[in-house]
Structure formats: C-alpha cells, structure tokens
Write an enzyme that holds these catalytic residues in place. Structure first.
Site, PDB file in Angstrom:
ATOM      1  N   SER A 204       0.788  -1.233   0.000  1.00 52.92           N
ATOM      2  CA  SER A 204       0.000   0.000   0.000  1.00 52.92           C
ATOM      3  C   SER A 204       0.821   1.284   0.000  1.00 52.92           C
ATOM      4  O   SER A 204       0.304   2.335  -0.353  1.00 52.92           O
ATOM      5  CB  SER A 204      -0.946  -0.004   1.200  1.00 52.92           C
ATOM      6  N   HIS A 232      -5.809  -4.296  -0.495  1.00 49.29           N
ATOM      7  CA  HIS A 232      -5.772  -3.226  -1.503  1.00 49.29           C
ATOM      8  C   HIS A 232      -5.998  -3.789  -2.909  1.00 49.29           C
ATOM      9  O   HIS A 232      -5.428  -3.300  -3.878  1.00 49.29           O
ATOM     10  CB  HIS A 232      -4.460  -2.451  -1.407  1.00 49.29           C
ATOM     11  N   LYS A 263     -12.389  -1.362   3.217  1.00 53.06           N
ATOM     12  CA  LYS A 263     -11.805  -0.455   2.221  1.00 53.06           C
ATOM     13  C   LYS A 263     -12.764  -0.367   1.022  1.00 53.06           C
ATOM     14  O   LYS A 263     -13.765   0.335   1.086  1.00 53.06           O
ATOM     15  CB  LYS A 263     -10.397  -0.907   1.834  1.00 53.06           C
TER      16      LYS A 263
HETATM   17  N1  PLP Z   1      -3.685  -5.581   5.504  1.00 46.91           N
HETATM   18  C1  PLP Z   1      -3.378  -4.486   4.756  1.00 46.91           C
HETATM   19  C2  PLP Z   1      -2.470  -4.660   3.578  1.00 46.91           C
HETATM   20  C3  PLP Z   1      -3.923  -3.234   5.079  1.00 46.91           C
HETATM   21  O1  PLP Z   1      -3.626  -2.163   4.337  1.00 46.91           O
HETATM   22  C4  PLP Z   1      -4.789  -3.141   6.196  1.00 46.91           C
HETATM   23  C5  PLP Z   1      -5.364  -1.834   6.594  1.00 46.91           C
HETATM   24  O2  PLP Z   1      -4.736  -0.829   6.677  1.00 46.91           O
HETATM   25  C6  PLP Z   1      -5.076  -4.286   6.929  1.00 46.91           C
HETATM   26  C7  PLP Z   1      -4.500  -5.496   6.562  1.00 46.91           C
HETATM   27  C8  PLP Z   1      -6.013  -4.239   8.102  1.00 46.91           C
HETATM   28  O3  PLP Z   1      -7.324  -4.195   7.629  1.00 46.91           O
HETATM   29  P1  PLP Z   1      -8.522  -3.802   8.600  1.00 46.91           P
HETATM   30  O4  PLP Z   1      -8.663  -2.314   8.510  1.00 46.91           O
HETATM   31  O5  PLP Z   1      -9.707  -4.558   8.099  1.00 46.91           O
HETATM   32  O6  PLP Z   1      -8.113  -4.241   9.976  1.00 46.91           O
END
Ligand code: PLP
Length: 417
Positions: A204, A232, A263
């Site tokens: 990200s 993402h 998201k």
């Molecule tokens: N994995 C990635 C690559 C993320 O960007 C995020 C969120 O920022 C998460 C996991 C965590 O997701 P959640 O907001 O559902 O806890």
C-alpha cells in the site's frame, strides 16, 4: 458500607487516585516521547470530517467541500444510498449487535450468507469472518503453524501480517521485497513440514504488486502454500475485481486469501479468510481473534452482503476505477511527476524530501484537494511522497481538478517545470 464503598479505600482527598505519582510518571514519559515525535515532524494529527466518507467531504472548521483523494474508498461505496438503506433495514430486523462471540450465540443467518457470498466471489470453498483484517492476519498463522513449519514473509508486508507471524511458533523467514531469488534460496534450504509464503497482493505504500504468478510457480516447485493479503485489491483490482490473482492470471491458485470489508467493499469494517473448507473449519476452532472477540454487527454484515451482490452482478465500478487511475497516472507523468507503483489506484507522487511533501499537501488543501504526505518512518528515508488514491466515484472533472492543482503547486515548489 455499600458494596461499592471499597473503592473509596483507594481514593485520597478530592477523589484523587493514590497512584497519582505513578500516573504523573507515565504522563512525563509519554509527554517527552510525544514531544520527540512532534519535533521529528512525524506526529499524526487527525483531521475531523463532518460529512459521510465520499469524494467530496467537509471538515471541521470549514463549510467548503473539499475533494478527497486519500481514502481507501476505491469503489466509492462508502456512502452508497442502496447500501445504507440495506444496512438500516438489517439493523431494524436483526438489532444493534449480538453481545456474543460467534460460537456462543453470535452467529445469525446473515453471517453465514455473507461468508458464502464472499467464498463465491473468490471462487473458494468457505470463508470465516473477523472484526477486521488485522484480526484475520493476527489469527491465522498462530492457529495453523507449529514449530515444525516455516513461514516466508516479504520484508515489506503489512504490520498486521508481521504481528500475526510474531505470534506463531513456526520458523520465521523474511525474504527481500519481491525478490524471488532470495525466496527461492530460502525455500530450497528449508526442510519444514508446512512451508507458507506470505505476501501482500498490493503493497500500500508504493502501489506495487507482488509477483504472484512467479510466487505460485515457486510454491509448486517447493511444495509450499501461498497466503495473500488482498486488502488493496479485492473488489477493484484485476479485470473483474477478483484481486491480484486475477491481475496476474493465476485465478484460484492462491491457497489462502485474507482481505477486508473496510476499504473498497463499503468501507465499514470487517475482515475475512477464504480458502479450503478444512482450513476455515479449523480456524473456527482455533483462531483466537475469532474465538475471543464479538461477532460483526448486523448493520455491518448488511454492507458486505449488498456490496457482494453488486460485485457478483457487475464489474462496472471496477472498470471505472481502472480508467480513472489511467487518466490520473498518464496526465501526471506527462506533466513531469514521478508516480510510483504499477497501474494501481494507489498513486504515490514521489517528492523525496519530507518537508516538501508536507508543504505540498498543505498547498493542495488550500486549493480544495485533500491528499496526505507520507514520510519516514512510514516510508524509507528520502522517499517522501504524496499518496493519491483514486476512486470509481471520482468524476473525470474532479480528477482533472486534482491534476491541475498538482501542476500549479508542483511548479510553484519547483518540483516540475
Ligand atoms: N492488511 C493491509 C495490507 C492493510 O492495508 C490493512 C489496513 O490498513 C489491513 C491489513 C487491516 O485491515 P482492517 O482495517 O480490516 O483491519
């Protein structure tokens, strides 16, 4: 003396707590650290939004609408009226929440429906829901891996994967970012029972993509499993939004997918693991964030259900975010900016210097465009950038307005000519 009077024993004159000295010490320690964070220019202040999440938002202290280019609202569904209506309906029908974890009395028919729909969307056997993808990542490695096993993790994986791996007892091996040579060396040398390769599908901070097809090839060669975090990617990346495995032409060949409902998929909250039936069944027995945390509330489940219905019927939004992304990336590159990443709606505008990135973002806001500068320690030293995120809900005119503002600010700060 009432049963509550006991607490008085711990209180001094004026209700002050006897631990006042310890608390003063804590305040001093943390206060000094906070001052250090501010001095380093890395203190994260939170701007307060007074509207729903959207491409046009209002923030506290101003009535003016600003254009939002920093949400993970890739499909623009965070305030979609149909979704909000469905959520209201299930809130009324199923109540505010379950006051229970899933295995006690926290499973409603809608939780089962959502798990089935997500599995159908990804073409998998079953799905388990969590309160977040952070929880899904925290719960999987510890549940399935033992000291006889090994996990091979890309060094730039998301914090929640890193934390999840820390909790497990398997041998922990890190390979250099997207470096298949390094990964192969480590796989070849391993005599572990289960070998699990873990990677973000899309990273990200840089908007770059895991070389999934080649990872799958290595996994076959060395009898390893592949785990991908698709936060993402799910819903908007790949021709029909099935994510990185679709983008890299290896549909169905990843063993385990973790992703988020917070998201692109409506932006509420929730996460999941989808994959083989035995894995999902086992996680329901052993995964600690699932066993020891409250079930997803009906209004949130409703968002996921409606989004899944929309995505199973049409890929129109997916195509729109892709064409918007192309429009932004092309015009910005033509204007002389360096945009990192590959063809993904995360478009990091590379600036290098941390103060420049912060000044650039401030200047953009004065022109009504909300973007955020990222600098060390979130990204490597000297690689500060503004991370622009494109949505299917941005109109072409809104994207062009952002590009014009970038060009104006870029010229005034001598980033481009
Ligand atoms: N994995 C990635 C690559 C993320 O960007 C995020 C969120 O920022 C998460 C996991 C965590 O997701 P959640 O907001 O559902 O806890």
């Amino acid at each position: 003396m009432s049963i509550f009077s006991k607490s008085l024993l711990f209180r001094g004159v004026g209700g002050r707590h006897y631990s006042a000295a310890a608390q003063a010490q804590l305040r001093e320690i943390l206060g000094n650290q906070l001052a250090g964070i501010k001095e380093a220019g890395t203190f994260k202040a939170e701007r307060v939004i007074t509207s729903s999440q959207s491409t046009q938002i209002t923030v506290q202290g101003s009535d003016k609408k600003i254009l939002n280019f920093c949400a993970n609202n890739y499909l623009g569904l965070a305030n979609n009226p149909e979704i909000v209506e469905h959520s209201q309906k299930l809130l009324e029908q199923y109540g505010a929440g379950l006051s229970s974890v899933r295995f006690i009395c926290g499973t409603q028919d809608i939780h089962k429906q959502l798990e089935k729909k997500i599995a159908q969307f990804h073409g998998r056997e079953d799905t388990i829901l969590y309160a977040s993808c952070f929880d899904a990542n925290a719960g999987i490695f510890e549940a399935i891996l033992t000291p006889e096993d090994a996990v091979f993790s890309d060094e730039l994986n998301h914090a929640s994967i890193i934390d999840g791996i820390r909790l497990c007892k398997a041998k922990k091996q890190r390979y250099r970012h997207r470096d298949l040579g390094d990964l192969e060396e480590q796989l070849k040398a391993s005599d572990a029972r289960l070998k699990l390769i873990a990677t973000d599908g899309v990273f990200s901070m840089d908007g770059n993509i895991a070389p999934l097809a080649r990872i799958v090839e290595l996994a076959k060669k060395y009898n390893a499993l592949v785990f991908v975090d698709e936060c993402h990617a799910t819903g908007f990346f790949g021709a029909t939004g099935r994510g990185t495995e679709e983008y890299d032409n290896v549909m169905g060949q990843v063993d385990i997918i973790n992703s988020t409902l917070g998201k692109a998929l409506g932006g509420a909250s929730g996460g999941y693991t989808t994959g083989p039936a035995e894995l999902i069944s086992f996680l329901r027995q052993k995964s600690r964030p699932y066993l020891f945390s409250n079930t997803l509330p009906p209004a949130v489940v409703a968002v996921g259900l409606k989004v899944m219905d929309m995505l199973l019927q049409s890929s129109e939004l997916t195509q729109r975010v892709q064409s918007n992304t192309q429009r932004f990336r092309q015009a910005m590159t033509m204007a002389g900016f360096t945009i990192a990443g590959e063809n993904h709606p995360i478009c990091p505008v590379m600036l290098g210097d941390a103060r420049l990135a912060s000044k650039f973002a401030d200047e953009m806001l004065t022109r009504g465009i909300y973007v955020i500068g990222f600098s060390y320690p979130v990204v490597p030293q000297g690689k500060a950038r503004i991370r622009v995120q494109i949505s299917a809900a941005h109109t072409e005119a809104e994207i062009d307005r952002a590009i014009d503002a970038f060009i104006e600010v870029g010229r005034s700060l001598k980033v481009i000519q």
